[in-house]
Design a protein around this motif. Sequence first.
Motif, short mmCIF file in Angstrom:
data_model
loop_
_atom_site.label_atom_id
_atom_site.label_comp_id
_atom_site.label_asym_id
_atom_site.label_seq_id
_atom_site.Cartn_x
_atom_site.Cartn_y
_atom_site.Cartn_z
N TYR A 21 77.84 10.27 30.18
CA TYR A 21 78.55 9.75 31.36
C TYR A 21 77.90 8.41 31.73
O TYR A 21 76.92 8.37 32.47
CB TYR A 21 78.43 10.72 32.53
CG TYR A 21 79.23 11.99 32.39
CD1 TYR A 21 80.56 12.05 32.78
CD2 TYR A 21 78.64 13.16 31.91
CE1 TYR A 21 81.29 13.22 32.69
CE2 TYR A 21 79.35 14.34 31.81
CZ TYR A 21 80.68 14.36 32.20
OH TYR A 21 81.40 15.54 32.11
N PRO A 22 78.41 7.30 31.24
CA PRO A 22 77.72 6.01 31.42
C PRO A 22 77.68 5.51 32.86
O PRO A 22 76.82 4.70 33.20
CB PRO A 22 78.52 5.06 30.52
CG PRO A 22 79.88 5.67 30.44
CD PRO A 22 79.66 7.15 30.46
N SER A 71 83.59 9.40 30.33
CA SER A 71 82.56 9.73 29.35
C SER A 71 82.84 8.98 28.06
O SER A 71 83.97 8.56 27.79
CB SER A 71 82.51 11.24 29.08
OG SER A 71 83.74 11.69 28.56
N VAL A 72 81.80 8.80 27.26
CA VAL A 72 81.93 8.07 26.00
C VAL A 72 82.73 8.92 25.01
O VAL A 72 82.44 10.12 24.85
CB VAL A 72 80.53 7.75 25.43
CG1 VAL A 72 80.65 7.05 24.07
CG2 VAL A 72 79.74 6.91 26.41
#
Length: 514
Positions: A39-40, A261-262
Amino acid sequence: MPAEVARSFHERTSHTWRSVRAAGHDLDWSDRPLPFKLYPDLPLIELPVQLRESDWPALDALSGDGPPNTPLLDLQWLASLLFYTAGVTRRWARNGRDLHFRAASSAGALYPVETYVVCGELDDHLSAGIYHFEPLEFGLRRLRDGDHRRALAEAAVEPAVSSAPITVVLTGLPTRTTWKYRLRGYRHLWWDAGTMLANLLAQAQATSQPARLLTGFVDGEVSDLLGLDRERELPLVVVPVGTPGDDARGGAAAEGPRHASVPVRRAEVDHDLLAVHRVADLPTRRAVLDWRQSMQDLRVGPATVISHPPALAPFDTLEEVILRRGSTRRFAQSRVPTEALVWPVAVAAGSSPADFLLEGETLLSHHLLVHQVAGVQPGAYRWTPHGPELRRPGSFRGEATALCLEQQLGGEGAYTAFHLADLERILEKGGERAYRAVQLEGGIASGRLQLAAHTLGLGATALTFYDEDVARFFDTALEAATVTAVGTPAYDPRSGARPADSPPARLDDGSLRL
């Protein structure tokens, strides 16, 4: 309550000599899935690297005995529970890529299972909320503020969740495992989750903290509570842990925010797998209660109860055993003591505190191919609550190798355990969702057997198999859930490291090559 979808899926994903060779599946290494959910945009809450560990022998914990006193359930204890369930214990650099191996094994080291925590306030160091565990950085990211335990309790139809200090929720990202294993990867979700739960349940036992596995719940409500993308991530099991305390105050809106999220890989949605999973979803609380009752009405076989653990094990704590555990890659064909078969298989054949079982029961049966165990004649055995029962004498190393997809590991250890279930009867009574329970308990049994083997200084590894050939060899209508080979490693395994000894990574330092 026919389970036509589950039965069809099981048959379509069963390995045969012909299907394996006709598969023609090439791995796209440019689209290898990311093994961590990131989660960046959410800040990291670092977990303490000094863990609150038990001082209780693994031998006793795996035998079902816990210490007389329970430790303080605080942030250090939670950090320890998460680390020894899903944390990174080994880090290797190979071919320009950083490899991160975890406390529980995963087929192909793909780690398709994610870990979430729903909790009340913990010792003033962690506020009530919903968190995602990030094993790479060894920390938590807060997804929602507030005490959501009551909302989760309602979704799981289990009031105890509302007063449990913490509840761990495991979810699956199918695209990680279908990248390699295609549709059969759905089984791996449950096997990997079960292996992780073997660690978690043993830790709870080693600290005398109650834990219960809830596999029946209103799927949509749990997904919404965690803010999951329902097409990409599936809730698998809800696990309240810890001595009950104060009941949660008030509820909260079930649906939470969905944080960015990525992406795991380019092809993130597996529609065929999603259809198999969705047909077993439970839409209402009444449906949850009815399903649990149907499973408990099965009156399945008795689990094994351990009366006297062996005296030959070292005084290693459970945490030391988990750090030492790793999937054995080569076995030495050497003899092991009788206790090295009887006790580990008894551990694997024990009951689990699950909502689909009555106390003392199990969905599984266990068959063994014994190759080199002192005092035990080589041959094919059926496990009973009183020990192994010889069905056919003989040397079956070659057959064990052949049954385990012709993998040499299947036949070169001291013995190979086949964890089976009466799938036809279970699906007939428990319906589509019962398939999840069988595969999950298979993963738990294999995970427990691996832990028990490593407790005795041996090695173990989980293996895949030719489904119909296993049933044919043992002349049974039962069907294989998982397979585990046990023996003496042909090398000195390297132990893993605690967070304090191997500092966690930080995603913003530019050093990671995932």
